[in-house]
Design a protein around this motif. Structure first.
Motif, PDB file in Angstrom:
ATOM      1  N   ASP A 119     -27.754  25.214  63.354  1.00 49.25           N
ATOM      2  CA  ASP A 119     -27.554  23.985  62.570  1.00 49.25           C
ATOM      3  C   ASP A 119     -28.557  23.967  61.417  1.00 49.25           C
ATOM      4  N   PRO A 120     -28.105  23.930  60.153  1.00 44.13           N
ATOM      5  CA  PRO A 120     -29.039  23.956  59.015  1.00 44.13           C
ATOM      6  C   PRO A 120     -30.033  22.798  59.030  1.00 44.13           C
ATOM      7  N   THR A 121     -29.687  21.683  59.641  1.00 44.55           N
ATOM      8  CA  THR A 121     -30.587  20.529  59.639  1.00 44.55           C
ATOM      9  C   THR A 121     -31.737  20.672  60.641  1.00 44.55           C
ATOM     10  N   THR A 122     -31.614  21.610  61.615  1.00 45.56           N
ATOM     11  CA  THR A 122     -32.666  21.777  62.632  1.00 45.56           C
ATOM     12  C   THR A 122     -33.180  23.211  62.722  1.00 45.56           C
ATOM     13  N   ALA A 123     -32.605  24.123  61.935  1.00 42.24           N
ATOM     14  CA  ALA A 123     -32.947  25.541  62.061  1.00 42.24           C
ATOM     15  C   ALA A 123     -34.418  25.817  61.750  1.00 42.24           C
ATOM     16  N   HIS A 124     -35.051  24.957  60.947  1.00 42.24           N
ATOM     17  CA  HIS A 124     -36.428  25.193  60.520  1.00 42.24           C
ATOM     18  C   HIS A 124     -37.471  24.722  61.529  1.00 42.24           C
ATOM     19  N   ILE A 125     -37.074  23.976  62.566  1.00 39.84           N
ATOM     20  CA  ILE A 125     -38.036  23.352  63.476  1.00 39.84           C
ATOM     21  C   ILE A 125     -38.550  24.391  64.487  1.00 39.84           C
ATOM     22  N   PRO A 126     -39.866  24.590  64.579  1.00 39.54           N
ATOM     23  CA  PRO A 126     -40.380  25.509  65.611  1.00 39.54           C
ATOM     24  C   PRO A 126     -40.157  24.931  67.005  1.00 39.54           C
ATOM     25  N   ILE A 127     -39.660  25.767  67.906  1.00 33.32           N
ATOM     26  CA  ILE A 127     -39.344  25.322  69.264  1.00 33.32           C
ATOM     27  C   ILE A 127     -40.211  26.117  70.245  1.00 33.32           C
ATOM     28  N   ILE A 128     -40.969  25.412  71.061  1.00 34.58           N
ATOM     29  CA  ILE A 128     -41.838  26.034  72.049  1.00 34.58           C
ATOM     30  C   ILE A 128     -41.183  25.910  73.425  1.00 34.58           C
ATOM     31  N   ALA A 129     -41.028  27.036  74.104  1.00 36.22           N
ATOM     32  CA  ALA A 129     -40.541  27.002  75.487  1.00 36.22           C
ATOM     33  C   ALA A 129     -41.676  26.534  76.381  1.00 36.22           C
ATOM     34  N   LEU A 130     -41.385  25.585  77.242  1.00 34.13           N
ATOM     35  CA  LEU A 130     -42.366  25.051  78.194  1.00 34.13           C
ATOM     36  C   LEU A 130     -41.703  25.138  79.560  1.00 34.13           C
ATOM     37  N   SER A 131     -41.970  26.224  80.287  1.00 30.38           N
ATOM     38  CA  SER A 131     -41.147  26.533  81.456  1.00 30.38           C
ATOM     39  C   SER A 131     -41.972  27.055  82.613  1.00 30.38           C
ATOM     40  N   ALA A 132     -41.439  26.846  83.825  1.00 31.51           N
ATOM     41  CA  ALA A 132     -42.045  27.421  85.028  1.00 31.51           C
ATOM     42  C   ALA A 132     -41.505  28.818  85.312  1.00 31.51           C
ATOM     43  N   ASN A 133     -40.602  29.320  84.462  1.00 35.04           N
ATOM     44  CA  ASN A 133     -40.139  30.709  84.588  1.00 35.04           C
ATOM     45  C   ASN A 133     -41.232  31.617  84.037  1.00 35.04           C
ATOM     46  N   ALA A 134     -42.062  32.153  84.931  1.00 30.35           N
ATOM     47  CA  ALA A 134     -43.255  32.881  84.486  1.00 30.35           C
ATOM     48  C   ALA A 134     -43.156  34.388  84.694  1.00 30.35           C
ATOM     49  N   VAL A 135     -41.986  34.893  85.125  1.00 29.94           N
ATOM     50  CA  VAL A 135     -41.816  36.347  85.271  1.00 29.94           C
ATOM     51  C   VAL A 135     -41.869  36.975  83.883  1.00 29.94           C
ATOM     52  N   PRO A 136     -42.608  38.074  83.701  1.00 27.63           N
ATOM     53  CA  PRO A 136     -42.702  38.696  82.368  1.00 27.63           C
ATOM     54  C   PRO A 136     -41.352  38.935  81.715  1.00 27.63           C
ATOM     55  N   ARG A 137     -40.354  39.294  82.509  1.00 30.43           N
ATOM     56  CA  ARG A 137     -39.021  39.526  81.948  1.00 30.43           C
ATOM     57  C   ARG A 137     -38.470  38.263  81.311  1.00 30.43           C
ATOM     58  N   ASP A 138     -38.696  37.085  81.949  1.00 29.24           N
ATOM     59  CA  ASP A 138     -38.222  35.807  81.403  1.00 29.24           C
ATOM     60  C   ASP A 138     -38.957  35.460  80.113  1.00 29.24           C
ATOM     61  N   ILE A 139     -40.267  35.724  80.088  1.00 27.15           N
ATOM     62  CA  ILE A 139     -41.065  35.421  78.894  1.00 27.15           C
ATOM     63  C   ILE A 139     -40.605  36.291  77.730  1.00 27.15           C
ATOM     64  N   GLU A 140     -40.397  37.585  77.990  1.00 26.20           N
ATOM     65  CA  GLU A 140     -39.944  38.489  76.934  1.00 26.20           C
ATOM     66  C   GLU A 140     -38.584  38.060  76.399  1.00 26.20           C
ATOM     67  N   ARG A 141     -37.693  37.676  77.289  1.00 31.89           N
ATOM     68  CA  ARG A 141     -36.365  37.221  76.852  1.00 31.89           C
ATOM     69  C   ARG A 141     -36.477  35.957  76.020  1.00 31.89           C
ATOM     70  N   GLY A 142     -37.372  35.051  76.434  1.00 32.01           N
ATOM     71  CA  GLY A 142     -37.538  33.802  75.692  1.00 32.01           C
ATOM     72  C   GLY A 142     -38.032  34.043  74.281  1.00 32.01           C
ATOM     73  N   LEU A 143     -39.060  34.882  74.145  1.00 32.84           N
ATOM     74  CA  LEU A 143     -39.587  35.186  72.813  1.00 32.84           C
ATOM     75  C   LEU A 143     -38.554  35.930  71.976  1.00 32.84           C
ATOM     76  N   ALA A 144     -37.816  36.840  72.618  1.00 26.18           N
ATOM     77  CA  ALA A 144     -36.780  37.587  71.901  1.00 26.18           C
ATOM     78  C   ALA A 144     -35.646  36.669  71.449  1.00 26.18           C
ATOM     79  N   ALA A 145     -35.386  35.596  72.216  1.00 28.15           N
ATOM     80  CA  ALA A 145     -34.320  34.652  71.862  1.00 28.15           C
ATOM     81  C   ALA A 145     -34.681  33.840  70.629  1.00 28.15           C
ATOM     82  N   GLY A 146     -35.983  33.745  70.309  1.00 27.51           N
ATOM     83  CA  GLY A 146     -36.379  33.033  69.095  1.00 27.51           C
ATOM     84  C   GLY A 146     -37.309  31.864  69.294  1.00 27.51           C
ATOM     85  N   PHE A 147     -37.850  31.672  70.509  1.00 30.54           N
ATOM     86  CA  PHE A 147     -38.821  30.587  70.694  1.00 30.54           C
ATOM     87  C   PHE A 147     -40.084  30.901  69.896  1.00 30.54           C
ATOM     88  N   PHE A 148     -40.653  29.875  69.287  1.00 31.87           N
ATOM     89  CA  PHE A 148     -41.886  30.037  68.514  1.00 31.87           C
ATOM     90  C   PHE A 148     -43.034  30.461  69.420  1.00 31.87           C
TER      91      PHE A 148
END
Length: 565
Positions: free
Chosen positions: A500-529
């Motif tokens: 969405d062009p109206t929200t694409a610029h907003i940095p999004i931080i994942a705040l999650s209890a999914n702490a397995v390294p694989r989950d963290i890598e996927r989250g960062l790869a998905a585009g979380f700030f």
């Protein structure tokens, strides 16, 4: 007196030679007859055109044809799987740059060039059944080297194929079990971290809140935090061990500066050493050593060794860290303590899971897992770990790591690389932060943390659909996003907001209890700030939030970091 010359009669050497030849021919005939009548091997001979000329007893038993049904009538390829014949013909045609010949000739073309070939084929029996076979094909030539036919010797390969199938099925089952184990570990880690987030988060707020807690309350809060962080440590170590043993732990191999890593480790352990009156000595490196390792996991290894050296030491003791070349291409990092030392029997039990070497009843907490994880991590990074100890004198734990060339210059001050939190000036404009979270306790915790900053206001959304609408309407500077949300997941919500062009610029931080390294890598790869794992450490959380706010204002994004508890 002269010796009589040998007689050339019936009993002379000539007769003996002829008899030997006859015997050899008889034996050769017997051997040939035994081969041709063997029921364990199919032996088929063809002429130069590939037409069957010999079909032994073994071939009859295996394929169900009588010899008189195939001799001078068909080719061996007529009894093979036609798809395999075409594939083999095409392969040989490409390898030899030769047009595909009809029938069996293509199948035996290599043999016709003077080579023996062994193929895995499927034989089709007279009754339509089939079985896998291994077939050796040899070109037959006369004394002048002219091709006169082909010889095929085949064996039933059903047993081996059956074993291979069972093995593959077992491997598939093991892989599925491994994936299920990893998913279970990830799920359990999430479920355990979620209540811990509330316990530790609110305890930190009460400890530093206004009015200040009473001395009695402080003691109680201290025990809550101590037990909570210890439980988190136990969860992390069990998670690491399970990931290592399942083979799903992902490690990078990159040049890592020992000077930088040891500086960072020193900063992390010196406070605990001071509290216990333990002196810390870090020998200066004579040269800039770079090792091939996973930076995060190497720090984990060294910090564990340092904490153990501090924890199991005498008050007023010392911990000495040194680095030296142990071989032309390896460097040894040694952590020496002045503790009680270990007996030979204790050294033999050091790297056993849950074995605390009799310290269970002592005053020091521990899981008995840390050294096991440390050893496995060192070995996965291509290193070796060992110990030398003398009872009453102390212990030296050492790690040998492979050296490598640096890809970038070493920073003059490694600690200068650490980010610092800027002070918030009074009267600063208020920034809006949106938190998408379905757990009320987690939402309340972040509300109380953010409430301490006069320049921030927090909006809460209980699911991703509401959160997406809030983001479009209120245009927050930063979005905090839980991953496991009802309906639309946090990752899917990220994709929608990015599109969405109206929200694409907003940095999004994942705040999650999914702490397995694989989950963290996927989250960062998905585009979380950024990706922050629960339980939250308040200072780390605020630093990450400040970085995101700075990016929202300037558009300059710092390198994404993983703020793990």
């Amino acid at each position: 007196m002269h010796e009589n010359p040998p007689r050339l009669g019936a009993d002379g050497p000539r007769d003996t030679t002829e008899q030997a030849r006859r015997n050899a021919l008889l034996k050769a005939g017997a051997l040939q007859n035994a081969i041709l009548t063997s029921a364990n091997f199919s032996i088929i001979a063809t002429d130069e055109k590939g037409i069957i000329q010999l079909f032994n007893v073994g071939a009859e038993h295996m394929l169900g044809y009588r010899a008189d049904e195939v001799v001078n009538q068909i080719r061996p390829s007529d009894m093979h799987d036609p798809e395999e014949v075409r594939a083999r013909a095409l392969q040989l045609s490409q390898e030899l740059d030769t047009p595909i010949a009809p029938g069996f000739e293509a199948l035996a073309f290599k043999a016709s060039r003077g080579m023996e070939d062994i193929y895995e084929l499927t034989y089709i029996c007279k009754d339509g059944s089939s079985f896998p076979a291994i077939v050796s094909i040899t070109a037959l030539r006369d004394d002048h080297g002219e091709l006169i036919g082909y010889l095929l010797i085949g064996t039933d390969n059903s047993v081996r194929k059956g074993v291979e199938l069972q093995l593959n099925e077992a491997l598939d089952a093991a892989e599925k079990a491994n994936r299920a184990k990893t998913d279970f570990i990830s799920s359990m880690s999430h479920e355990l971290r979620t209540p811990l987030n509330a316990i530790l988060g609110f305890a930190q707020l009460v400890e530093s809140g206004t009015p200040a807690p009473t001395p009695t309350q402080k003691r109680g809060i201290k025990q809550i935090l101590k037990a909570g962080w210890y439980l988190l440590e136990l969860i992390n170590e069990i998670l690491d061990l399970a990931l290592i043993e399942s083979g799903t732990l992902s490690l990078s191999g990159e040049p890592v500066s020992l000077a930088e890593v040891l500086q960072e480790c020193r900063a992390m352990v010196e406070d605990q050493a001071r509290q216990r009156s333990i002196g810390m000595v870090f020998s200066r490196l004579e040269m800039r050593h770079f090792v091939k390792a996973d930076r995060t996991r190497l720090k984990q290894v060294l910090i564990n060794l340092l904490f153990n050296a501090i924890k199991y030491n005498h008050p007023g003791g010392h911990v000495t860290v040194a680095c030296a070349l142990s071989a032309p291409e390896r460097v040894r990092i040694s952590v020496r303590d002045t503790g009680p030392g270990l007996s030979a029997e204790q050294q033999g039990q050091l790297f056993q899971p849950f074995n605390r070497l009799g310290q269970e009843s002592g005053g020091e907490e521990g899981t008995g897992i840390g050294l096991v994880v440390t050893k496995r991590l060192v070995e996965l990074m291509g290193g070796v770990i060992g110990v030398e100890s003398t009872p009453g004198v102390g212990s030296v734990f050492w790690v040998d790591m492979p050296l490598c060339m640096a890809t970038q210059p070493l920073a003059s001050d490694p600690l200068a690389l650490e980010s610092t939190r800027a002070e918030v000036p009074q009267g600063a404009p208020q920034h809006t932060v949106l938190y998408v979270e379905d757990n009320p306790a987690n939402l309340e915790l972040v509300e109380l943390i953010v409430a301490r900053r006069t320049d921030l206001r927090l909006l809460g959304a209980a699911d991703a659909s509401v959160g997406i609408e809030f983001a479009r309407v209120y245009q927050p500077e930063v979005i905090l996003m839980d991953i496991n949300l009802p309906g639309i997941s946090g990752v899917e919500a990220l994709r929608i907001l990015r599109a969405d062009p109206t929200t694409a610029h907003i940095p999004i931080i994942a705040l999650s209890a999914n702490a397995v390294p694989r989950d963290i890598e996927r989250g960062l790869a998905a585009g979380f700030f950024n990706y922050i794992t629960k339980p939250i450490k308040v200072n780390q959380f605020m630093e990450a939030l400040d970085q995101a706010l700075a990016f929202a204002q300037t558009g300059h994004e710092p390198a994404p970091t993983q703020e793990s508890a």
